[in-house]
Design an enzyme around this catalytic site. Structure first.
Site, PDB file in Angstrom:
ATOM      1  N   ILE A  39       0.514  -1.328   0.214  1.00 48.34           N
ATOM      2  CA  ILE A  39       0.081   0.176  -0.209  1.00 48.34           C
ATOM      3  C   ILE A  39       0.836   1.147  -0.436  1.00 48.34           C
ATOM      4  O   ILE A  39       0.539   2.298  -0.751  1.00 48.34           O
ATOM      5  CB  ILE A  39      -0.951   0.072   1.659  1.00 48.34           C
ATOM      6  CG1 ILE A  39      -1.870  -0.677   1.061  1.00 48.34           C
ATOM      7  CG2 ILE A  39      -1.218   1.208   1.611  1.00 48.34           C
ATOM      8  CD1 ILE A  39      -2.082  -0.833  -0.485  1.00 48.34           C
ATOM      9  N   GLY A 180      -8.547  12.209   9.740  1.00 54.62           N
ATOM     10  CA  GLY A 180      -7.656  11.579  10.403  1.00 54.62           C
ATOM     11  C   GLY A 180      -6.508  11.646   8.918  1.00 54.62           C
ATOM     12  O   GLY A 180      -6.555  12.955   8.624  1.00 54.62           O
ATOM     13  N   ALA A 181      -5.402  11.523   9.085  1.00 56.64           N
ATOM     14  CA  ALA A 181      -4.165  11.800   8.559  1.00 56.64           C
ATOM     15  C   ALA A 181      -4.510  11.694   6.675  1.00 56.64           C
ATOM     16  O   ALA A 181      -4.900  12.601   6.240  1.00 56.64           O
ATOM     17  CB  ALA A 181      -2.711  11.635   8.556  1.00 56.64           C
ATOM     18  N   ILE A 182      -5.317  10.595   7.025  1.00 54.94           N
ATOM     19  CA  ILE A 182      -5.878  10.127   5.037  1.00 54.94           C
ATOM     20  C   ILE A 182      -6.431  11.120   5.263  1.00 54.94           C
ATOM     21  O   ILE A 182      -6.199  11.978   3.664  1.00 54.94           O
ATOM     22  CB  ILE A 182      -5.935   8.683   4.808  1.00 54.94           C
ATOM     23  CG1 ILE A 182      -4.504   7.658   5.175  1.00 54.94           C
ATOM     24  CG2 ILE A 182      -6.993   8.314   3.650  1.00 54.94           C
ATOM     25  CD1 ILE A 182      -4.963   6.523   4.698  1.00 54.94           C
ATOM     26  N   ALA A 316       4.292   3.167   8.088  1.00 57.20           N
ATOM     27  CA  ALA A 316       4.857   2.598   7.264  1.00 57.20           C
ATOM     28  C   ALA A 316       6.276   2.261   8.091  1.00 57.20           C
ATOM     29  O   ALA A 316       7.322   0.940   8.472  1.00 57.20           O
ATOM     30  CB  ALA A 316       5.258   3.116   6.185  1.00 57.20           C
ATOM     31  N   HIS A 441      20.743  28.797  11.165  1.00 56.62           N
ATOM     32  CA  HIS A 441      20.584  29.767  11.032  1.00 56.62           C
ATOM     33  C   HIS A 441      20.435  30.098   9.679  1.00 56.62           C
ATOM     34  O   HIS A 441      21.316  30.566   8.847  1.00 56.62           O
ATOM     35  CB  HIS A 441      20.712  31.029  11.938  1.00 56.62           C
ATOM     36  CG  HIS A 441      20.127  32.103  11.711  1.00 56.62           C
ATOM     37  ND1 HIS A 441      18.432  32.499  11.917  1.00 56.62           N
ATOM     38  CD2 HIS A 441      20.359  33.543  10.687  1.00 56.62           C
ATOM     39  CE1 HIS A 441      18.461  33.545  11.279  1.00 56.62           C
ATOM     40  NE2 HIS A 441      19.220  34.285  11.088  1.00 56.62           N
TER      41      HIS A 441
END
Ligand SMILES: Cc1cc2nc3c(=O)[nH]c(=O)nc-3n(C[C@H](O)[C@H](O)[C@H](O)COP(=O)(O)OP(=O)(O)OC[C@H]3O[C@@H](n4cnc5c(N)ncnc54)[C@H](O)[C@@H]3O)c2cc1C
Length: 462
Positions: A39, A180-182, A316, A441
């Site tokens: 996936i 959610g993330a998806i 993953a 920086h």
């Protein structure tokens, strides 16, 4: 047909396990019924990030005058955006093919099913079944989009993530169920492309697993981007009999009907544990997950499971780490169980979100006395120069011993910054050590040092 190790499934769990097994001297095979890479490479992490990159470039182009530049006739080609994403996925899958050859791993094409006596039957595309033997069988069959009973996916109007990344036409209106993330990654992508997006979320905040301050800031960013968000709401049913979809949404104020061309169901995953022989072998399963010990051994000796099919974060990098731990243990190496409290989680929408460890609420509930520091990117020179001033870094320390309990970030590029906190926590770094670590920086990463400084009342740029 005898191997030391057979891995079923070639996602980031399976292919990484196979490579590590081969490095350790095991004769190894991987069984895969679709494309190598699972996936993650074909339908998850990578193709979504390719889509999101197109959205980011398009968004930059839309605001090109902010940077003193001019561009005319800015437009998008939805079909080409999708094609690019598929091309990236295909390239990654070919890369795994190369890695399998390089590591002398046999790739067995077909569906694997375990049997008693440490055997695997593989059924190929023509229905031919071949039996293989192995000393160690590792199940890494992953997961698919979870279907809710009241939201059955027809793959056309009510879709899961696979269809969402291969739609033949861009929808004008889209409902995304789940933030959610998806869910939010697709919501952001389609909104950037010009689709009118509504997110329906059951919980009182979007991205509900994140620290509350991050969830709130992200919710505001979604609204600013023009995405409608319905919180404390649930899709009860969906009618697909007309041209598009009509979703009945239960909100705190009552029922509401939402019309759209497409409804994307992004309510989690369902593991691929059916028809792989678990019952025949007697492997214990609980609440949709294969039960394993700290080193991924199931209750039956010689059979292991890793990745999305076992409890733990379905990510993953978790799947890969589990696979490596599993085979290193089999090889007799000294290996430590994975610390699931120190797994970073990232969301690649706009702004990006990255976090590790405890949220402020969880840390308080655990009884810690806290030192919290926050540094907004609006005070960062790099963010000002880049024109990406949204967001902040928030760090949480235990006031008593200085333990770095959690780190929560929202803003451009934070998914590449969170590793600093993960490593710091792994090495049991205290706040003062981070504070005395000179950061380059101008970079966005200075915000980590400044957030820590803020926790100890030593912040410079606020
Ligand atoms: C849209 C989306 C975006 C995501 N984005 C991210 C991200 O940005 N970061 C992240 O960390 N995670 C992300 N994830 C989650 C990540 O993809 C999964 O956690 C990860 O792929 C799990 O790896 P796995 O090896 O356990 O299983 P999978 O990747 O699901 O692989 C399992 C493989 O096993 C094969 N298989 C199944 N049954 C059999 C059988 N019987 N015989 C032979 N082969 C079989 C399947 O075909 C598949 O190739 C995302 C997921 C989705 C859906």
């Amino acid at each position: 047909m005898k191997y030391d190790v057979i891995v079923i499934g070639s996602g980031p769990g399976g292919y990484v396990t196979a490579i590590r097994a081969s490095q350790l001297g095991f004769k190894t095979a991987v069984v895969e019924r679709e494309s190598l890479g699972g996936i993650c490479l074909n339908w998850g992490c990578i193709p979504t990030k390719a889509l999101l990159k197109s959205a980011q470039v398009y968004d930059y182009l839309k605001h090109v005058d902010d940077y003193g530049l001019k561009a005319e006739a800015i437009d998008k080609d939805f079909e080409a955006v999708i094609k690019r994403s598929r091309g990236v996925a295909e390239g990654m899958s070919k890369g795994i093919e190369f890695l399998m050859k390089k590591n002398k791993i046999d790739v067995i094409k077909g569906s694997g099913k375990i049997k008693a006596g440490k055997k695997v039957d593989v059924t190929d595309a023509d229905g031919k079944v071949t039996e293989y033997d192995a000393d160690h069988i590792i199940i890494a069959t992953g997961a698919r989009s979870r279907e809710l009973p009241n939201l059955p996916q027809d793959g056309k109007k009510v879709i899961g993530y696979r269809q969402a990344m291969t739609l033949p036409e861009q929808p004008k209106k889209m409902i995304v169920v789940g933030s959610g993330a998806i869910g939010v990654e697709f919501a952001h992508f389609y909104n950037s492309m010009g689709t009118e997006v509504t997110i329906v979320e059951f919980m009182p905040n979007v991205v509900p697993v994140e620290d509350e301050e991050v969830s709130k800031a992200f919710g505001n960013a979604l609204k600013k981007a023009g995405i409608k968000v319905m919180l404390n709401s649930a899709v009860e049913s969906v009618d697909t009999s007309g041209d598009g979809v009509v979703a009945t949404v239960k909100t705190k104020k009552g029922e509401e009907k939402l019309e759209a061309d497409i409804l994307l169901s992004a309510v989690g995953i369902k593991t691929n544990i059916e028809n792989i022989g678990l019952e025949e072998v007697g492997i214990v399963v609980d609440r949709d997950k294969i039960i394993v010990n700290d080193f991924y051994q199931t209750n039956i000796p010689g059979y292991y499971a890793i990745g999305d099919v076992v409890p733990g974060q379905a990510l993953a990098h978790v799947a890969s780490a589990e696979g490596i731990t599993c085979v290193e243990k089999i090889a007799g190496l000294h290996t430590e169980p994975i610390d699931y409290g120190n797994i970073p989680g990232c969301t690649y929408a706009y702004p990006e979100i990255a976090s590790v460890g405890l949220t402020e609420k969880a840390a308080k509930e655990a009884g810690y006395e806290l030192k919290i520091g926050k540094f907004p990117f609006s005070a960062s020179g790099k963010a000002s120069a880049a024109g990406t001033k949204e967001g902040f870094v928030k760090v949480i320390f235990d006031a008593k011993y200085g333990e770095w309990l959690g780190c929560h970030m929202i803003g451009t590029g934070v998914t590449d910054m969170i590793a600093e906190a993960v490593l710091g926590r792994k090495l049991e770094t205290t706040g003062h050590e981070v504070l005395k670590t000179v950061h380059p920086h101008p970079t966005m990463s200075e915000a980590v040092m400044e957030a820590v400084a803020a926790a100890y009342d030593e912040v410079i740029h606020l």
